[in-house]
Scaffold this motif. Structure first.
Motif, PDB file in Angstrom:
ATOM      1  N   ARG A  35       8.891  -4.175  26.870  1.00 18.08           N
ATOM      2  CA  ARG A  35       7.620  -3.921  27.555  1.00 18.08           C
ATOM      3  C   ARG A  35       6.912  -2.743  26.890  1.00 18.08           C
ATOM      4  O   ARG A  35       7.540  -1.743  26.547  1.00 18.08           O
ATOM      5  N   VAL A  36       5.609  -2.876  26.733  1.00 14.77           N
ATOM      6  CA  VAL A  36       4.796  -1.813  26.140  1.00 14.77           C
ATOM      7  C   VAL A  36       4.125  -1.036  27.266  1.00 14.77           C
ATOM      8  O   VAL A  36       3.488  -1.622  28.138  1.00 14.77           O
TER       9      VAL A  36
ATOM     10  N   THR B 146      -7.512  -1.313  14.775  1.00 16.13           N
ATOM     11  CA  THR B 146      -8.637  -1.890  15.516  1.00 16.13           C
ATOM     12  C   THR B 146      -8.338  -1.913  17.014  1.00 16.13           C
ATOM     13  O   THR B 146      -7.180  -1.981  17.432  1.00 16.13           O
ATOM     14  N   ILE B 147      -9.403  -1.874  17.793  1.00 16.50           N
ATOM     15  CA  ILE B 147      -9.263  -1.967  19.243  1.00 16.50           C
ATOM     16  C   ILE B 147      -8.603  -3.286  19.615  1.00 16.50           C
ATOM     17  O   ILE B 147      -7.767  -3.341  20.517  1.00 16.50           O
ATOM     18  N   ALA B 148      -8.959  -4.345  18.902  1.00 14.69           N
ATOM     19  CA  ALA B 148      -8.371  -5.666  19.181  1.00 14.69           C
ATOM     20  C   ALA B 148      -6.856  -5.642  19.005  1.00 14.69           C
ATOM     21  O   ALA B 148      -6.115  -6.165  19.850  1.00 14.69           O
ATOM     22  N   ASN B 149      -6.378  -5.029  17.936  1.00 11.28           N
ATOM     23  CA  ASN B 149      -4.932  -4.966  17.709  1.00 11.28           C
ATOM     24  C   ASN B 149      -4.236  -4.082  18.739  1.00 11.28           C
ATOM     25  O   ASN B 149      -3.136  -4.405  19.196  1.00 11.28           O
ATOM     26  N   LEU B 150      -4.859  -2.977  19.119  1.00 12.11           N
ATOM     27  CA  LEU B 150      -4.262  -2.138  20.163  1.00 12.11           C
ATOM     28  C   LEU B 150      -4.258  -2.864  21.504  1.00 12.11           C
ATOM     29  O   LEU B 150      -3.317  -2.718  22.283  1.00 12.11           O
TER      30      LEU B 150
ATOM     31  N   GLY C 167       0.965  -6.582  25.843  1.00 10.38           N
ATOM     32  CA  GLY C 167       2.288  -7.161  25.655  1.00 10.38           C
ATOM     33  C   GLY C 167       2.294  -8.470  24.896  1.00 10.38           C
ATOM     34  O   GLY C 167       3.302  -9.180  24.878  1.00 10.38           O
ATOM     35  N   LYS C 168       1.199  -8.802  24.244  1.00  9.21           N
ATOM     36  CA  LYS C 168       1.118 -10.058  23.499  1.00  9.21           C
ATOM     37  C   LYS C 168       1.535  -9.912  22.039  1.00  9.21           C
ATOM     38  O   LYS C 168       1.634 -10.897  21.328  1.00  9.21           O
ATOM     39  N   ALA C 169       1.773  -8.688  21.600  1.00 11.11           N
ATOM     40  CA  ALA C 169       2.189  -8.449  20.215  1.00 11.11           C
ATOM     41  C   ALA C 169       3.617  -8.941  20.010  1.00 11.11           C
ATOM     42  O   ALA C 169       4.469  -8.778  20.883  1.00 11.11           O
TER      43      ALA C 169
END
Length: 79
Positions: free
Chosen positions: A4-5, A28-32, A38-40
């Protein structure tokens, strides 16, 4: 996934926005946002180190392990 993040919690504690963190870290904001929700599926150690540097925290402050009862042995790497 049992990892979990906790980025939302740490950002709240630091009174920092996702936009400000993205600017400081160079991500990028999208990557953060993917990481935050939790989708990374992975995170680079260089990114994790930059997050820890800017948030003045340890990796364990951002990531937690929560094993669930439905976790299969092969998902945990026990196969």
């Amino acid at each position: 996934m049992p990892i979990r993040v906790q980025l939302d919690r740490v950002l709240f504690e630091r009174r920092m926005s996702l936009t400000e963190l993205a600017d400081r870290v160079g991500v990028t904001i999208a990557n953060l946002s993917i990481l935050k929700t939790g989708k990374a599926r992975a995170v680079r150690f260089t990114t994790l180190a930059a997050l820890c540097r800017e948030l003045d925290c340890q990796p364990g402050d951002l990531l937690t392990y929560e094993a669930g009862p439905s976790e299969a042995p092969d998902e945990a790497g026990d196969s």
